[in-house]
Design an enzyme around this catalytic site. Structure first.
Site, PDB file in Angstrom:
ATOM      1  N   GLU A 104     -35.124  20.658  25.136  1.00 59.54           N
ATOM      2  CA  GLU A 104     -35.760  19.358  24.839  1.00 59.54           C
ATOM      3  C   GLU A 104     -35.273  18.763  23.520  1.00 59.54           C
ATOM      4  O   GLU A 104     -36.060  18.590  22.585  1.00 59.54           O
ATOM      5  CB  GLU A 104     -37.274  19.539  24.721  1.00 59.54           C
ATOM      6  CG  GLU A 104     -37.964  20.045  25.949  1.00 59.54           C
ATOM      7  CD  GLU A 104     -39.453  20.273  25.705  1.00 59.54           C
ATOM      8  OE1 GLU A 104     -39.892  20.360  24.542  1.00 59.54           O
ATOM      9  OE2 GLU A 104     -40.189  20.365  26.690  1.00 59.54           O
ATOM     10  N   PRO A 105     -34.007  18.436  23.422  1.00 64.32           N
ATOM     11  CA  PRO A 105     -33.523  17.918  22.147  1.00 64.32           C
ATOM     12  C   PRO A 105     -33.953  16.476  21.916  1.00 64.32           C
ATOM     13  O   PRO A 105     -33.951  15.662  22.854  1.00 64.32           O
ATOM     14  CB  PRO A 105     -31.999  17.979  22.323  1.00 64.32           C
ATOM     15  CG  PRO A 105     -31.807  17.752  23.786  1.00 64.32           C
ATOM     16  CD  PRO A 105     -32.979  18.418  24.470  1.00 64.32           C
ATOM     17  N   TYR A 142     -41.190  13.097   4.309  1.00 64.87           N
ATOM     18  CA  TYR A 142     -40.673  14.478   4.262  1.00 64.87           C
ATOM     19  C   TYR A 142     -39.699  14.705   3.099  1.00 64.87           C
ATOM     20  O   TYR A 142     -38.962  15.681   3.109  1.00 64.87           O
ATOM     21  CB  TYR A 142     -39.906  14.819   5.547  1.00 64.87           C
ATOM     22  CG  TYR A 142     -40.551  14.433   6.844  1.00 64.87           C
ATOM     23  CD1 TYR A 142     -41.747  15.023   7.254  1.00 64.87           C
ATOM     24  CD2 TYR A 142     -39.955  13.507   7.677  1.00 64.87           C
ATOM     25  CE1 TYR A 142     -42.309  14.678   8.472  1.00 64.87           C
ATOM     26  CE2 TYR A 142     -40.512  13.159   8.894  1.00 64.87           C
ATOM     27  CZ  TYR A 142     -41.691  13.750   9.285  1.00 64.87           C
ATOM     28  OH  TYR A 142     -42.244  13.411  10.493  1.00 64.87           O
ATOM     29  N   CYS A 180     -45.909  -2.301  -1.072  1.00 64.71           N
ATOM     30  CA  CYS A 180     -46.665  -2.035  -2.291  1.00 64.71           C
ATOM     31  C   CYS A 180     -47.190  -0.602  -2.325  1.00 64.71           C
ATOM     32  O   CYS A 180     -48.396  -0.349  -2.226  1.00 64.71           O
ATOM     33  CB  CYS A 180     -47.812  -3.023  -2.434  1.00 64.71           C
ATOM     34  SG  CYS A 180     -48.829  -3.045  -0.981  1.00 64.71           S
ATOM     35  N   TYR A 215     -36.339   9.457  15.001  1.00 64.24           N
ATOM     36  CA  TYR A 215     -37.552   9.334  14.199  1.00 64.24           C
ATOM     37  C   TYR A 215     -37.411   8.228  13.141  1.00 64.24           C
ATOM     38  O   TYR A 215     -37.945   8.320  12.045  1.00 64.24           O
ATOM     39  CB  TYR A 215     -37.917  10.679  13.551  1.00 64.24           C
ATOM     40  CG  TYR A 215     -38.002  11.791  14.563  1.00 64.24           C
ATOM     41  CD1 TYR A 215     -39.034  11.823  15.492  1.00 64.24           C
ATOM     42  CD2 TYR A 215     -37.031  12.796  14.627  1.00 64.24           C
ATOM     43  CE1 TYR A 215     -39.105  12.823  16.450  1.00 64.24           C
ATOM     44  CE2 TYR A 215     -37.095  13.811  15.588  1.00 64.24           C
ATOM     45  CZ  TYR A 215     -38.140  13.808  16.494  1.00 64.24           C
ATOM     46  OH  TYR A 215     -38.206  14.795  17.434  1.00 64.24           O
TER      47      TYR A 215
HETATM   48  N1  LLP Z   1     -40.217  19.348  22.151  1.00 65.32           N
HETATM   49  C1  LLP Z   1     -41.413  19.345  21.547  1.00 65.32           C
HETATM   50  C2  LLP Z   1     -42.541  19.967  22.203  1.00 65.32           C
HETATM   51  C3  LLP Z   1     -41.555  18.744  20.280  1.00 65.32           C
HETATM   52  O1  LLP Z   1     -42.742  18.774  19.682  1.00 65.32           O
HETATM   53  C4  LLP Z   1     -40.436  18.135  19.662  1.00 65.32           C
HETATM   54  C5  LLP Z   1     -40.563  17.501  18.347  1.00 65.32           C
HETATM   55  C6  LLP Z   1     -39.214  18.159  20.340  1.00 65.32           C
HETATM   56  C7  LLP Z   1     -39.131  18.768  21.582  1.00 65.32           C
HETATM   57  C8  LLP Z   1     -37.990  17.536  19.769  1.00 65.32           C
HETATM   58  O2  LLP Z   1     -37.613  18.136  18.582  1.00 65.32           O
HETATM   59  P1  LLP Z   1     -36.198  17.806  17.913  1.00 65.32           P
HETATM   60  O3  LLP Z   1     -35.134  18.255  18.883  1.00 65.32           O
HETATM   61  O4  LLP Z   1     -36.133  16.353  17.685  1.00 65.32           O
HETATM   62  O5  LLP Z   1     -36.204  18.583  16.669  1.00 65.32           O
HETATM   63  N2  LLP Z   1     -40.802  13.211  12.798  1.00 65.32           N
HETATM   64  C9  LLP Z   1     -40.126  14.410  12.391  1.00 65.32           C
HETATM   65  C10 LLP Z   1     -39.825  15.325  13.560  1.00 65.32           C
HETATM   66  C11 LLP Z   1     -41.032  15.700  14.375  1.00 65.32           C
HETATM   67  C12 LLP Z   1     -40.699  16.519  15.595  1.00 65.32           C
HETATM   68  C13 LLP Z   1     -41.891  16.713  16.456  1.00 65.32           C
HETATM   69  N3  LLP Z   1     -41.627  17.430  17.671  1.00 65.32           N
HETATM   70  C14 LLP Z   1     -38.879  14.040  11.610  1.00 65.32           C
HETATM   71  O6  LLP Z   1     -38.634  12.866  11.408  1.00 65.32           O
HETATM   72  O7  LLP Z   1     -38.170  14.915  11.130  1.00 65.32           O
END
Ligand code: LLP
Length: 401
Positions: A259-260, A302, A328, A357
């Site tokens: 799930e990327p 972050y 602001c 994101y």
């Molecule tokens: N699967 C599940 C169940 C998840 O909770 C997430 C991300 C993904 C897949 C995808 O993850 P990725 O491949 O993108 O790492 N807003 C944060 C990232 C939050 C990710 C939440 N879950 C940021 O900007 O770094």
């Protein structure tokens, strides 16, 4: 090379720009890494859910990981195969569960025992059989920013292994639940292979014990989390990543689901912004631009670093500055203590790796309209989301009292 100046003249700023050919490459790279086994790439919509981005991924054959019924609807709308859609999330509402069941998607990913019972009740009412997976929290430290770490017991996601086993046994006996998958996701922006490997081993053991209890798990969902380069991070080898999963699953006949989110779109996106002003005091120099934390919140939230380029580079000597937005809040910055030459009004700055994101986390704080989004496909630019207007923002408040 993308002509950012031209895009900026044509569409104005702040502007998100996505390189669709790059997205294709990312998808193919990952699909390739898993080609030795049955696999499914279920793109995590939360990273970037623009309908054109999704349509592009649908055309490539991707499935989707969704965390709200809205995301499920987006996925279905662009033609993503319903049997490639997974619906996760710690707090699904009754109506959302009902709609997911009616839409007959591949599976609902359960995150608690109580949720399982609700899904069962709703499925029974609808006279349906709910295909489910269970999100297991394998208690593995992904060694990433605490806000985006999810696979530790201190995080709210999923259930521990023992609870998961009990839930699987219950679901297997239920008339209205069919357990077909298991799921874990240990965190995001992970740049080491080891946590992925450790989690896969723990989860493969659970898979084996479920199989011996005659629970027929067909989908082994390894979540997302693959880190990307923002600055000078070492990223993982996809080949090694996949091989570790294969090794853990040796002898097991399951479809591997990945799930990327970030990996698929992060490096393929840019945020374009123009300089408004500069100002300095005895302590600090500020470059004030027309994009802000409402457009890209990652630096504020972050302390994330997004590399940038000043396109109107000049011969002026670089000095330290913060690049800040018009909001602001002192926390409104896009870059802190970076070196940049003296800028002037209308100079263009391009923030990189903003495809994931970025827009999806943007807001209307300070009654700021959201940025427009543009896709570059084979060198041609296409507007894929128009710039919001003030009228869009007040639409639901028009009948004020
Ligand atoms: N699967 C599940 C169940 C998840 O909770 C997430 C991300 C993904 C897949 C995808 O993850 P990725 O491949 O993108 O790492 N807003 C944060 C990232 C939050 C990710 C939440 N879950 C940021 O900007 O770094």
């Amino acid at each position: 090379m993308i002509n950012f100046k031209e895009l900026c003249d044509k569409y104005d700023t702040p502007l998100y720009v996505y390189d669709f050919n790059q997205i294709t490459k990312k998808y193919n790279n990952l699909k390739d890494a898993f080609k030795a086994r049955k696999s499914m790439i279920c793109y995590a919509l939360k990273a970037n859910s623009n309908l054109s981005v999704l349509k592009h991924l649908a055309n490539l054959g991707a499935g989707c990981d969704c965390v709200s019924i809205g995301e499920v609807k987006r996925a279905l709308m662009v033609g993503i195969d319903k049997y490639k859609i997974i619906y996760s999330g710690v707090g699904k509402k009754d109506l959302e569960i009902q709609e997911a069941l009616q839409k007959d998607i591949l599976m609902i990913n359960l995150e608690s025992e109580e949720e399982m019972k609700r899904v069962e009740t709703i499925a029974k009412k609808l006279n349906k059989n709910a295909r489910i997976s269970i999100r297991v929290n394998p208690n593995i430290d992904p060694k990433t920013h605490p806000y985006i770490s999810t696979g530790l017991h201190e995080n709210k996601f999923g259930v521990d292994i023992d609870s998961a086993k009990k839930m699987y046994l219950y679901a297997n006996k239920s008339q209205n639940l069919t357990p077909i998958g298991m799921h874990y996701h240990i965190g995001s922006q992970i740049v080491e292979t080891l946590p992925f490997k450790e989690a896969a081993i723990v989860m493969a053991n659970l898979l084996k014990s479920l199989k011996s209890a005659n629970i027929d798990i067909k989908f082994f969902d390894i979540g997302g989390g693959i880190g990307i380069k923002y600055k000078d991070e070492r990223t993982i080898s996809l080949y090694e990543y996949a091989q570790n999963i294969f090794e853990a699953l040796s002898g097991e006949d399951v479809t591997i689901v990945c799930e990327p989110g970030r990996y698929m779109v992060g490096n393929c996106g840019y945020l374009l912004t123009k300089v408004l002003y500069e100002k300095s005091n005895d302590k600090k120099r500020f470059v004030i631009v027309d994009a802000a934390m409402n457009d890209l919140i990652r630096p504020s939230l972050y302390q994330a670093y997004h590399d940038f380029e000043l396109l109107d580079d000049n011969d002026e000597e670089k000095s330290f500055a913060d690049i800040v937005g018009p909001i602001c809040e002192s926390g409104d910055f896009l870059a802190k203590n970076i070196q940049i030459p003296k800028t002037k009004h209308d100079d263009l700055i391009v923030f990189k790796s903003a495809g994931a994101y970025g827009f999806t986390m943007s807001s209307n704080y300070n009654t700021r309209t959201k940025a427009a989004e543009v896709a570059i496909v084979d060198g041609i630019d296409r507007l894929i989301r128009g710039r919001e207007t003030f009228e869009n923002l007040i639409e639901l408040e028009k009948d004020f009292i």
